[in-house]
Enzyme design. Structure first.
Site, short mmCIF file in Angstrom:
data_model
loop_
_atom_site.label_atom_id
_atom_site.label_comp_id
_atom_site.label_asym_id
_atom_site.label_seq_id
_atom_site.Cartn_x
_atom_site.Cartn_y
_atom_site.Cartn_z
N ASP A 76 0.86 -1.18 0.00
CA ASP A 76 0.00 0.00 0.00
C ASP A 76 0.90 1.24 0.00
O ASP A 76 2.08 1.16 -0.32
CB ASP A 76 -0.93 -0.02 1.21
CG ASP A 76 -0.16 -0.05 2.52
OD1 ASP A 76 0.07 1.02 3.09
OD2 ASP A 76 0.23 -1.16 2.96
N ASP B 111 0.17 -17.26 -4.78
CA ASP B 111 0.67 -16.16 -5.60
C ASP B 111 -0.52 -15.42 -6.19
O ASP B 111 -0.90 -15.62 -7.35
CB ASP B 111 1.58 -16.69 -6.71
CG ASP B 111 2.14 -15.57 -7.59
OD1 ASP B 111 2.12 -14.40 -7.13
OD2 ASP B 111 2.57 -15.86 -8.73
N GLU C 256 2.22 -10.40 0.26
CA GLU C 256 2.56 -8.98 0.30
C GLU C 256 4.07 -8.83 0.45
O GLU C 256 4.78 -9.79 0.77
CB GLU C 256 1.84 -8.25 1.44
CG GLU C 256 1.97 -6.73 1.33
CD GLU C 256 1.04 -5.97 2.25
OE1 GLU C 256 0.85 -4.77 2.02
OE2 GLU C 256 0.50 -6.57 3.20
N HIS D 148 1.02 -8.93 -3.72
CA HIS D 148 0.14 -7.91 -3.17
C HIS D 148 0.92 -6.60 -3.11
O HIS D 148 1.53 -6.25 -2.10
CB HIS D 148 -0.37 -8.30 -1.78
CG HIS D 148 -1.40 -7.38 -1.25
ND1 HIS D 148 -2.76 -7.55 -1.48
CD2 HIS D 148 -1.31 -6.24 -0.52
CE1 HIS D 148 -3.43 -6.58 -0.90
NE2 HIS D 148 -2.57 -5.76 -0.32
#
Length: 596
Positions: free
Chosen positions: A201, A558, A567, A515
């Site tokens: 993120d 995955d 992630e 991710h």
């Protein structure tokens, strides 16, 4: 029936038979062609480091379900046999449910490109035996930090195929009520550009950034000759600083903005109120907030600023002074506020980076301040001989970092006997890792000696174990520690129960759908290279994904969906970089043997 009608009917039947036969043949051919195009010629039952091995280093592959004990090494160019031997007896690894054998070809030391063949099992991925086998891997991992930079466009010629616009200028960041002070009331706008995106993120977190930055700075401090000319192809390349320090300063300068100028505490994180959607950084326009205060963030900041001060003083004395001043201010606040834990405020949903134990941060900060200032008062506060830690360093278990910094010093420690005590405690940890890898584990890796080894970020924890093992190898000269550390890297690069090389863009079979919002939305087929997936874990799979099984060593997916196993984070990548660099330094002292 007229004769001509019978002839026409017979002709139609023959034509139909011929047509159907042709169609069937075409379908059979198409199916066969499709299989040859999609099936891998390499056996998924052979797990090994997909990059390669050092001529003088250990070389091990793990074979699943092998009916016999023979294996051979063949040269890739002409398929000639260059080495053959017998595998170990079969053992069952409870963490994966597999029955495996080890194929050890450490005795083979010829430089070249090869593959491993096992009768009735198949062939491995190709691999190299080469002196600097992990040099490119190391550069790829270190460059991943450049791709994680906030507040800067990633542009040619540094971007390769992953350019992007600048995201999150962070020059108008709002002080959240949880981070307010007399000099910066809630709602105050401050500037906090730079730093690295923590993970998949766009948040920036102090506890993870301090841990990652310490690892990178320590790489230079322990081996400046290795990194003085180690180019990373970043915008600062070619200036007076080594590239690894330039990259570290991208974090250091941001961290300095996270300190309250009046009170000295350090804000815990800089994020929006909730995680963004599947968008590029430049499209995330939600309000950015400086959130919370914590003892963990403040004392970790004090440690890294003290470390940075002594390392960068040669090039930037003014910045070095600022770092030390900031460290001392944070130290004072941490001493006055020894147990301030961070919890997400009600209106905040981003990752909390929880930590409820702060003695390790206190020891870490005290150690770095003593090393930098040589003021014994810091040392006595640390009580290092009394500290006890039982695992490798992580962002929540930073105590071993204090031990490493102290033991790396060429001078005698102020308290007589502490060095022996600390070394003995460190050996209790590293001996457990080493002995498990070399004598117990069916996979021959330093993971799985405890039931809870496969937690969230298991690959990052394993990389940190490798760092600690290499530290002990350097400290004692004992090659068995280096062998166990190499096994940790081998695991990450493919010798594991999933068959993946867990670093994007590295090896023959690596994650493609990590991710990581940038990799998902940038329009480039391949993910950003050099990022390590968190790895298998069956403790907290709360992401809603469907996993193939629930065994600890194979619960991995995955998929972007799997933020619990797929992630990436800077605090996993940094020890991975350090492990790779330490192994390169250890084994490149061995001269290569020319291939015949």
């Amino acid at each position: 029936m007229p004769a001509e009608d019978g002839m026409m009917k017979t002709g139609k039947i023959i034509f139909t038979i011929i047509t159907l036969t042709a169609i069937a043949g075409w379908i059979i051919w198409l199916f066969a062609f499709h299989k040859t195009q999609t099936e891998s010629p390499y056996s998924s039952d052979i797990r090994l480091n997909q990059v390669g091995f050092y001529p003088g280093g250990p070389k091990t592959a793990i074979i699943r379900n092998a009916p016999s004990g023979e294996f051979t090494i063949r040269r890739l160019s002409d398929h000639s046999v260059v080495f053959s031997d017998t595998m170990t007896e079969s053992l069952r690894w409870s963490f994966s449910g597999e029955v495996v054998r080890k194929a050890d070809f450490s005795a083979f030391d010829q430089v070249g490109r090869y593959y491993l063949e096992v009768p009735l099992v198949g062939n491995s991925y190709p691999f190299l035996i080469e002196t600097n086998i992990h040099q490119h891997v190391l550069a790829t991992i270190l460059r991943s930090f450049y791709f994680q930079r906030s507040s800067q466009a990633i542009v040619a010629p540094f971007a390769e195929k992953w350019p992007r616009k600048a995201g999150h200028a962070d020059d108008q960041v709002k002080i959240h009520p949880s981070a307010a002070s007399a000099s910066r009331p809630a709602g105050t706008l401050v500037s906090a550009p730079g730093g690295w995106y923590d993970a998949g993120d766009y948040g920036k977190y102090v506890p993870t950034a301090t841990f990652a930055t310490w690892m990178l700075l320590g790489m230079y401090e322990t081996a400046p000759e290795q990194y003085d000319t180690f180019g990373l192809n970043i915008p600062e390349s070619g200036n007076t600083l080594p590239d690894i320090l330039d990259e570290s300063l991208w974090s250091i300068r941001w961290l300095l903005t996270m300190q309250d100028p009046g009170e000295g505490f350090v804000c815990h994180k800089l994020t929006t109120s909730r995680h963004p959607g599947k968008i590029m950084p430049e499209d995330d326009r939600a309000t950015r907030l400086m959130i919370g205060k914590s003892t963990a963030a403040t004392l970790g900041f004090a440690a890294v600023m003290a470390q940075a001060s002594r390392i960068i003083r040669k090039w930037e004395p003014g910045l070095a002074d600022s770092c030390l001043k900031a460290s001392l201010a944070a130290w004072r606040w941490g001493r006055a506020n020894p147990a301030v834990s961070f919890e997400n405020p009600r209106d905040i949903e981003t990752g909390p980076c929880l930590d409820y134990y702060f003695e390790d941060e206190r020891a870490w900060a005290a150690a770095e301040l003593w090393v930098t200032t040589r003021e014994d008062s810091f040392y006595y506060v640390g009580k290092f001989g009394e500290q006890t830690f039982d695992d490798a360093p992580t962002r929540r278990n930073v105590g071993p970092l204090a031990w490493m910094s102290l033991l790396a010093q060429p001078v005698r420690l102020p308290v007589n006997g502490d060095e022996k005590i600390i070394l003995r405690k460190l050996r209790l940890i590293t001996d457990r890792f080493r002995d498990h890898a070399l004598t117990v584990s069916p996979y021959g890796v330093p993971v799985g000696d405890r039931e809870n080894d496969f937690l969230w970020g298991s690959n990052g924890n394993l990389a940190s174990r490798g760092v600690l093992l290499m530290f002990m190898a350097r400290k004692t000269g004992d090659a068995s520690y280096a062998a166990a550390a190499t096994a940790a890297l081998d695991y990450i690069l493919g010798r594991n129960a999933t068959g993946y090389c867990f670093i994007t863009g590295v090896g023959s079979y690596s994650p493609m759908d990590i991710h990581h919002r940038i990799s998902l939305t940038d329009g480039v087929f391949e993910p950003v290279p050099g990022l390590m997936a968190g790895g298998p874990q069956n403790e907290l799979n709360r992401d809603g994904c469907v996993y193939p099984d629930s065994l600890p060593a194979t619960t991995y997916l995955d998929s972007f969906c799997s933020y619990t196993t797929n992630e990436v984070t800077i605090n996993w990548n940094a020890p991975l970089a350090r492990l790779c660099g330490e192994i390169e330094r250890w084994y490149t002292s061995h001269a290569p043997v020319e291939a015949h």
